[in-house]
Enzyme design. Sequence first.
Site, PDB file in Angstrom:
ATOM      1  N   LYS A 167      29.103  47.980  62.073  1.00 53.20           N
ATOM      2  CA  LYS A 167      28.714  48.624  60.815  1.00 53.20           C
ATOM      3  C   LYS A 167      27.199  48.707  60.775  1.00 53.20           C
ATOM      4  O   LYS A 167      26.509  47.707  60.798  1.00 53.20           O
ATOM      5  CB  LYS A 167      29.241  47.815  59.627  1.00 53.20           C
ATOM      6  CG  LYS A 167      29.582  48.657  58.383  1.00 53.20           C
ATOM      7  CD  LYS A 167      28.378  49.231  57.679  1.00 53.20           C
ATOM      8  CE  LYS A 167      27.639  48.159  56.906  1.00 53.20           C
ATOM      9  NZ  LYS A 167      26.505  48.732  56.119  1.00 53.20           N
ATOM     10  N   THR A 220      19.291  35.625  54.552  1.00 53.66           N
ATOM     11  CA  THR A 220      20.017  34.381  54.316  1.00 53.66           C
ATOM     12  C   THR A 220      20.963  34.522  53.132  1.00 53.66           C
ATOM     13  O   THR A 220      22.089  34.005  53.154  1.00 53.66           O
ATOM     14  CB  THR A 220      19.019  33.234  54.089  1.00 53.66           C
ATOM     15  OG1 THR A 220      18.236  33.060  55.276  1.00 53.66           O
ATOM     16  CG2 THR A 220      19.734  31.930  53.767  1.00 53.66           C
ATOM     17  N   GLU A 240      22.411  35.182  62.206  1.00 49.34           N
ATOM     18  CA  GLU A 240      20.974  35.130  62.524  1.00 49.34           C
ATOM     19  C   GLU A 240      20.270  35.686  61.309  1.00 49.34           C
ATOM     20  O   GLU A 240      20.299  36.882  61.049  1.00 49.34           O
ATOM     21  CB  GLU A 240      20.688  35.960  63.784  1.00 49.34           C
ATOM     22  CG  GLU A 240      19.340  35.647  64.395  1.00 49.34           C
ATOM     23  CD  GLU A 240      18.288  36.673  64.030  1.00 49.34           C
ATOM     24  OE1 GLU A 240      17.578  36.439  63.021  1.00 49.34           O
ATOM     25  OE2 GLU A 240      18.180  37.685  64.727  1.00 49.34           O
ATOM     26  N   CYS A 274      12.471  39.299  61.938  1.00 52.02           N
ATOM     27  CA  CYS A 274      12.744  37.957  61.430  1.00 52.02           C
ATOM     28  C   CYS A 274      11.962  36.893  62.178  1.00 52.02           C
ATOM     29  O   CYS A 274      11.653  35.840  61.622  1.00 52.02           O
ATOM     30  CB  CYS A 274      14.242  37.666  61.506  1.00 52.02           C
ATOM     31  SG  CYS A 274      14.951  37.954  63.145  1.00 52.02           S
ATOM     32  N   GLU A 370       9.439  34.619  52.736  1.00 51.94           N
ATOM     33  CA  GLU A 370       9.326  35.609  53.807  1.00 51.94           C
ATOM     34  C   GLU A 370       9.101  37.003  53.215  1.00 51.94           C
ATOM     35  O   GLU A 370      10.037  37.633  52.734  1.00 51.94           O
ATOM     36  CB  GLU A 370      10.603  35.613  54.654  1.00 51.94           C
ATOM     37  CG  GLU A 370      10.550  36.592  55.809  1.00 51.94           C
ATOM     38  CD  GLU A 370      11.870  36.706  56.555  1.00 51.94           C
ATOM     39  OE1 GLU A 370      11.826  37.028  57.757  1.00 51.94           O
ATOM     40  OE2 GLU A 370      12.933  36.489  55.943  1.00 51.94           O
TER      41      GLU A 370
END
Length: 471
Positions: A167, A220, A240, A274, A370
């Site tokens: 996807k 996350t 991940e 990331c 982040e």
Amino acid sequence: MARMLIGGELVEGSRTLDVIDPCTGAAFTQVPDADEGDVERAVAAAKAEYPAWSRIAPESRGQVLRAMAAKITENAEELCALLVQETGRPMALAQFEILHLATSYLNYYAGLEVHPELIVEDDTRRVELHRKPLGVVGAIVPWNAPIYIACSKIAPALAAGNTIVVKTAPTTPLTSLRLGELWAEVVPAGVVNILSGGNDAGALLVAHKDVAKITFTGSTETGRKIMASAAPTLKRVTLELGGNDAAIVLPDADVATIAPAIFAFAFFNSGQVCAVIKRLYVHDSLYDAMCEAIAGLAASATVAPGSDAAAEFGPVQNKAQYQKVLHYLAEAKVAGKIIAGGEVTEGPGYFVPLTVVRDVSDGSPIVDEEPFGPILPIIRYSDVDDAVVRANASPFALGGSVWGSDLAKATAVAARLESGSVWVNQHCALDPQVPFPANKQSGFGVEGGIEGLYPYLALQTINVAKPGVAA
């Protein structure tokens, strides 16, 4: 209009999704928006083909993976142009992702085979350890590196004998869909299925009873939702997730030598990776010199549409992320002193100048969180032990790096970091042969290397009693 690959057929779907040019903020085409029926057909096709695909010889599966890589190489010019268009990134970066990263993962896993291992052999028994494919794998791919990350999931899944449903991210579906059209010529129908669409399609894929494993790269927050959704069917999950990578510059480092590399690894893809440098800890003795060097490089960089030959850095890829980056930009102005960038000019698209912030401390959002954009905070420290503690204090632990002239000392400091990957005098050095694990809230599981193949396989022991032993 681009079409999805479902069961070897190219499908338009019943509804559409706009694709936005990040350099203008305007829609320039549409793609299918997969609905429940599309997801069902894709999973059913993958499930139907799984028995045949899982039984063929590993070397035959490897031939298919090499053919997939060859299709990328043969059509690289078209694929790179599509990737530039939907991401806004410079052509050189698109070429790196497609011609280097994507093909290297397909070719690497094409050469891997897993054989039974003998555990015990004595007078009474023979015990073997086997690894067998799982079934249908669902892969959910992010927008920041859509082709590399898709291939890094497809390659081990197929090499292990699984079939897969991919996807794409809603904002970067074009290049992946075109790959599906090309791969339909070389991949058995149903082995690889590629869907475009919004988050609903991803949720359906995660919850589907016939999907044995989900592999996801993304935030996350979304990773937590995937874990919850996968729980009722006890799917295997590889996550991940976000990162807030710290880089520590030791007192013996040569600023002139390492500053260009640190700059490149902090602002790669405009910070939208990331595992690039998100926090830079610099010793007191080098702090001013490092700030000056990084700021100078940022101020002289050219941020422009990827179609511009002069472009070195592109825009933030989508409006939602652009708004988040603007929020962190405002936080940076309060938390520290901006010494490069910081001011967004009016105009079309989602452009943010490369921004460097000094005199900032842990505890501020720009350091602790982040931004996932082109903002680098540079933090002062005076004691290496303290810098290690501060680097490890983050709930994220994806990557990290240590920079210094004495390799033995730098490596010793690197070993004290808690992140899944730690580099010395480099950062985010991705290689299909090298495992890329995630720790803490950056996820769990591993990608890359032979270790990255194992999560796509189920363990089985075969314990055989020898004649005359059975009671």
